[in-house]
Design a protein around this motif. Structure first.
Motif, PDB file in Angstrom:
ATOM      1  N   TYR A   1      -3.878   1.433  -1.972  1.00 56.80           N
ATOM      2  CA  TYR A   1      -4.692   1.508  -0.753  1.00 56.80           C
ATOM      3  C   TYR A   1      -5.843   2.490  -0.948  1.00 56.80           C
ATOM      4  O   TYR A   1      -7.002   2.188  -0.631  1.00 56.80           O
ATOM      5  CB  TYR A   1      -3.816   1.944   0.415  1.00 56.80           C
TER       6      TYR A   1
ATOM      7  N   HIS B   1      -4.847  -3.564  -8.179  1.00 55.50           N
ATOM      8  CA  HIS B   1      -4.512  -2.783  -6.995  1.00 55.50           C
ATOM      9  C   HIS B   1      -4.306  -3.673  -5.767  1.00 55.50           C
ATOM     10  O   HIS B   1      -3.432  -3.412  -4.939  1.00 55.50           O
ATOM     11  CB  HIS B   1      -5.589  -1.729  -6.720  1.00 55.50           C
ATOM     12  N   LEU B   2      -5.112  -4.716  -5.666  1.00 54.84           N
ATOM     13  CA  LEU B   2      -4.918  -5.646  -4.555  1.00 54.84           C
ATOM     14  C   LEU B   2      -3.567  -6.349  -4.655  1.00 54.84           C
ATOM     15  O   LEU B   2      -2.875  -6.560  -3.657  1.00 54.84           O
ATOM     16  CB  LEU B   2      -6.039  -6.696  -4.541  1.00 54.84           C
ATOM     17  N   LEU B   3      -3.207  -6.696  -5.896  1.00 58.14           N
ATOM     18  CA  LEU B   3      -1.923  -7.357  -6.119  1.00 58.14           C
ATOM     19  C   LEU B   3      -0.770  -6.448  -5.673  1.00 58.14           C
ATOM     20  O   LEU B   3       0.134  -6.873  -4.942  1.00 58.14           O
ATOM     21  CB  LEU B   3      -1.771  -7.707  -7.603  1.00 58.14           C
TER      22      LEU B   3
ATOM     23  N   TYR C   1      -0.956  -3.930  -3.619  1.00 58.74           N
ATOM     24  CA  TYR C   1      -1.035  -3.673  -2.177  1.00 58.74           C
ATOM     25  C   TYR C   1      -0.477  -4.828  -1.352  1.00 58.74           C
ATOM     26  O   TYR C   1       0.076  -4.627  -0.273  1.00 58.74           O
ATOM     27  CB  TYR C   1      -2.491  -3.411  -1.798  1.00 58.74           C
ATOM     28  N   SER C   2      -0.618  -6.039  -1.903  1.00 58.56           N
ATOM     29  CA  SER C   2      -0.169  -7.201  -1.128  1.00 58.56           C
ATOM     30  C   SER C   2       1.311  -7.521  -1.347  1.00 58.56           C
ATOM     31  O   SER C   2       1.861  -8.381  -0.676  1.00 58.56           O
ATOM     32  CB  SER C   2      -1.021  -8.434  -1.487  1.00 58.56           C
ATOM     33  N   MET C   3       1.943  -6.829  -2.277  1.00 61.10           N
ATOM     34  CA  MET C   3       3.385  -7.076  -2.498  1.00 61.10           C
ATOM     35  C   MET C   3       4.208  -6.345  -1.435  1.00 61.10           C
ATOM     36  O   MET C   3       3.857  -5.253  -1.033  1.00 61.10           O
ATOM     37  CB  MET C   3       3.817  -6.482  -3.851  1.00 61.10           C
TER      38      MET C   3
ATOM     39  N   HIS D   1       6.904  -3.806  -0.332  1.00 66.91           N
ATOM     40  CA  HIS D   1       7.425  -2.614  -1.016  1.00 66.91           C
ATOM     41  C   HIS D   1       8.776  -2.885  -1.664  1.00 66.91           C
ATOM     42  O   HIS D   1       9.003  -2.578  -2.822  1.00 66.91           O
ATOM     43  CB  HIS D   1       7.638  -1.471  -0.007  1.00 66.91           C
TER      44      HIS D   1
END
Lengths: 545, 334
Positions: B217, B154-156, B158-160, B162
């Motif tokens: 998120y 999920h962090l991966l 979220y950090s990409m 869009h």
């Protein structure tokens, strides 16, 4: 299980709501059915991809549909032929009086509107008057056209003053049916379904905004004969990446744009695929240009402007931004595709040392050794570079020029703005250098050869109107007031020479445009002004294996 | 006289209807401020909408043509007159005429809003459900491989960026594999059930991207909330009573962790509505994001103010619903 029930209920509710928002196909703008089946006799379908931002089917309200309608559903009196000369279209012939004040167009007898009504000289008279009186984009006609009359099969225009560029102007105005538009006071707001009716080689079939798709069918009764293509579809994509994928996958056969260049980074993989060929032609416009502030700042000085032109690495721009498909321009601004190209005007050269020497001679020297030159006031020489943030190619060129200027000791403040803010800032002359692009039509407007961008009396959102030298304005007036070919040629060459002598701006590159198309399609005709292989001439020459 | 200094503070319990009424008044006041800002902000931007209408190359002489067009659009009137007309129009349902689309603003917005809602509504709900489920599991198995894997994934996401994920999916599943179309909302020509199936086919990838980002998120919110709740005494009590792990997790821990998720969803609703812009661009999706982007470029005041108003109303409604739901999810806030 207790939690499953509300979750499933929630999902079902959302699915219903979501489908409810999208469950009704949008109201098509015409009563014709969406994307109807092709008749059996219709064999050849051309699918064209584009990234232009279409919004409606109103040729008056939607700029891009207006351009598209000139290719498909509507006819102009004349067109710019592949040889760059005016070519008869709805007007099969014309004469110009010696004083260039009276233009007489003889209208083709056998043209009809798509609803079957004959197209008459009275429609032509109505159209010209309608544009003059009702279209805010045709404001020039109010100054130029005094009267329009019909004499048999002729339409006669009496002008208020000589206007030698009238034929060129009329290439972009298509004739509209009087029986549809006569009662329409505000063409920009007209929503009638009959607004798509024209006399052109294709009839409008449908527009689906959600599908991003226009469909046009061949006009079997077209006065110049039936087009080779039975149906043409325009598929609209928001990004060029998606369009190129569609081209690679065979979802579209070719690409269309007006005044845009196909991105060169996509060319090698398409070439390697073995399924896409490219037609090439020298771009009629200028994809990246630079204008100077001639009212204030250091750029008022001709030698300073000259030094700037010498400091720019044109080959680097051509190679890095245009993948080697560009060449260094001359000081004459427009490329050789234009008729009456003046090859006596020198090519711009990149000479850093000469630029530095010229700046030294003007008193701009680096006295404190920080790598930047100081002006007379002892402060670092810092130029404001006004550019378009919404045009990646222009922005990249600006950054490269900023780096070149830095190399000769000139600091830069790059102001990358959106289109509207750029226009406001440009008109306020709040810049030293302004970066812009000149469209194919733009280079032909006004007194031609790029004069529309520089003549200080010319107004327009995209023009610089920065040069008010009497000699230049006189040359523009002379060119505008003559329709004699030999006089036009002389003045066209003179205008290019004056661009060199006054330096209101320069082209930063001229390019070869590439027009991709799927293998198996042959015999395209290239139209320099309407952007490549998709044009009114190709409809009658193109063939498919 | 009674000494009241040590008396327990009197708690005022507002009647639920009165509480909702008072909130409604606050929301109406906020709406008024938003409406006014929506009117003023676009007009403070540099640029002239009339210049955009006539186009880059059109010659407008000494400006009479522009003045006439400006008068026609009512842009020559004093600002307070335009404001009065705008407010009257809002009340009477006349939202003005789009300079860009040359059609009534309501028509332009209806057309685009439906596609945005079709994309956003399911993505918000799906993301919340996914986040609730996966966040709870990750919290329950805190520091296990499952937790590390889920949190990392999920962090991966979220950090990409869009648009990058959107491009990646478009390239893989539409271009390379050909499973999905190369964007847009429908294929022309379908109707009824085939039309719905066609829309679903077109919607799958953009829905996946928007859902993934929202879920990424939300996941972090839910996981952290559940982790903190799992340390509470009442959870220990529930375990001591012999309830199953799933019952403890979903009936006691997750229920108490839902309030922050509802709050975040309400706050983010507006961002999701307008923030799907880049996803819309990549998938050629005809939604509100692209409408607003185009309207800003053209300085289309009527369209801009109405589009922002719609988003503001959606956000206010989402917040209002969250306000109303909150006491039911967490009785301590009543």
């Amino acid at each position: 299980m207790r939690i499953l029930k509300p979750v499933l209920t929630l999902l079902a509710a959302v699915a219903l709501l979501s489908s409810g928002t999208a469950c009704t196909p949008e109201q098509p703008p015409t009563p014709t059915p969406d994307d109807p089946e092709l008749p059996e006799s219709c064999a050849l379908v051309l699918r064209v991809g584009t990234t232009r931002d279409f919004k409606s089917t109103s040729k008056f309200a939607d700029y891009w549909y207006g351009v598209l309608s000139n290719l498909t559903t509507h006819d102009s009196l004349i067109k710019l032929g592949p040889d760059m000369l005016p070519t008869p279209w709805l007007a099969r012939d014309w004469t110009i009086s010696d004083d260039s004040m009276t233009f007489t167009f003889t209208i083709a007898e056998n043209a009809t509107w798509h609803d079957g009504t004959p197209l008459t000289p009275r429609d032509v008279q109505f159209s010209i008057e309608y544009y003059r009186d009702r279209d805010p984009q045709a404001g020039w006609m109010q100054e130029i056209i005094e009267s329009v009359s019909v004499d048999g099969n002729d339409v006669v225009l009496q002008l208020t003053r000589p206007y030698g560029n009238l034929l060129t102007e009329f290439m972009t105005y298509s004739i509209v049916p009087e029986h549809i538009w006569a009662d329409v006071e505000k063409p920009l707001e007209y929503q009638g379904t009959d607004r798509v009716i024209g006399s052109g080689p294709f009839t409008f079939v449908s527009w689906d905004a959600a599908a991003g798709k226009y469909v046009f069918d061949a006009n079997e009764d077209y006065f110049q004969g039936v087009p080779n293509i039975s149906r043409v579809e325009f598929h609209v994509y928001r990004t060029m990446d998606a369009l190129v994928m569609a081209l690679s996958r065979g979802e579209v056969d070719t690409w269309w744009d007006y005044s845009g260049e196909f991105p060169y980074t996509h060319v090698p993989p398409l070439q390697d695929s073995g399924e896409i060929d490219f037609a090439t032609a020298t771009f009629l416009g200028v994809p990246a240009a630079l204008g100077f502030n001639l009212d204030e700042g250091p750029t008022v000085d001709f030698d300073f402007r000259k030094a700037i032109t010498l400091a720019i690495n044109y080959d680097q721009i051509a190679n890095l931004v245009y993948a080697g498909y560009g060449t260094a321009p001359t000081y004459g601004f427009v490329p050789p595709t234009h008729p009456h190209f003046n090859d006596d005007v020198p090519r711009i050269i990149y000479d850093k040392e000469q630029a530095a020497a010229l700046l030294d001679s003007l008193g701009y020297v680096d006295s404190n050794g920080d790598g930047l030159r100081e002006g007379q006031d002892g402060r670092n020489l810092r130029l404001t570079l006004l550019t378009r943030g919404d045009m990646p190619g222009t922005l990249r060129v600006t950054e490269m020029v900023a780096a070149d200027l830095r190399a000769v000791g000139i600091d830069s403040n790059v102001r990358a703005l959106d289109s509207s803010t750029w226009v406001a800032t440009k008109d306020a002359k709040d810049y030293d250098l302004v970066f812009f692009r000149a469209t194919p039509w733009g280079t032909m407007m006004h007194a031609s050869h790029g004069s529309g961008y520089f003549d200080s009396r010319r107004t327009g959102a995209g023009v610089l109107h920065n040069l008010d030298a009497a000699e230049y304005l006189d040359a523009c007036d002379a060119r505008l007031s003559t329709a004699l070919p030999e006089e036009q040629e002389r003045l066209d060459r003179e205008l290019q020479q004056l661009h060199y002598e006054y330096l209101p701006g320069i082209a930063l590159v001229w390019i070869e445009s590439l027009y991709p198309y799927r293998e198996g399609w042959n015999d395209w005709t290239i139209d320099h002004i309407y952007g490549g292989v998709v044009n009114s001439f190709s409809w009658f020459t193109v063939t498919a294996d | 006289m009674a000494d009241v200094s040590n008396a327990a503070p009197v708690q005022r319990h507002e009647h639920p209807t009165a509480a909702i009424g008072s909130r409604a008044v606050r929301y109406l006041a906020a709406l008024f401020v938003i409406v006014t800002l929506n009117f003023l902000l676009p007009r403070m931007m540099p640029g002239d909408p009339v210049m955009n209408i006539v186009g880059e190359e059109a010659y407008y002489g000494s400006g009479e043509v522009l003045d006439a067009l400006r008068a026609d659009l009512g842009l020559d009137e004093a600002l307070h007159v335009q404001y009065g007309r705008y407010m009257t129009g809002l009340v009477t349902g006349d939202w003005g005429y789009s300079y860009l689309y040359l059609q009534p603003v309501r028509e332009s917005i209806t057309l685009h809003l439906r596609w945005t809602l079709a994309l956003v509504l399911p993505s918000v709900v799906l993301a919340a459900l996914l986040a609730a489920l996966l966040g709870s599991i990750a919290a329950w198995k805190r520091s296990s491989r499952t937790d590390v894997g889920l949190s990392g994934a999920h962090l991966l996401i979220y950090s990409m960026p869009h648009y990058w994920l959107a491009m990646l999916l478009l390239f893989m599943f539409s271009f390379k594999l050909g499973w999905f179309p190369l964007g847009r909302a429908t294929s022309a020509g379908a109707s009824e059930l085939p039309y719905l199936i066609d829309v679903g086919w077109h919607m799958f990838l953009p829905l996946l991207v928007v859902t993934a980002f929202k879920a990424a998120y939300d996941f972090l919110i839910v996981r952290n909330s559940v982790v903190s709740i799992l340390g509470e005494d009442y959870v220990l009590m529930a375990q001591a009573k012999g309830l199953s792990g799933m019952a403890v997790l979903f009936r006691h821990a997750l229920r108490n962790a839902l309030a922050p998720l509802v709050t975040v969803t309400a706050i983010q609703f507006g961002m999701v509505l307008s923030g799907a812009l880049l996803v819309e661009v990549v998938f050629s999706w005809p939604g509100m994001g692209t409408l607003i982007y185009d309207a800003i470029g053209a300085r289309d005041y009527p369209l801009l103010q109405s589009a922002f108003l719609i988003i503001a109303i959606c956000v206010l409604i989402a917040n209002f619903i969250a306000d109303v739901l909150y006491p039911y999810l967490d009785p301590r806030t009543r």
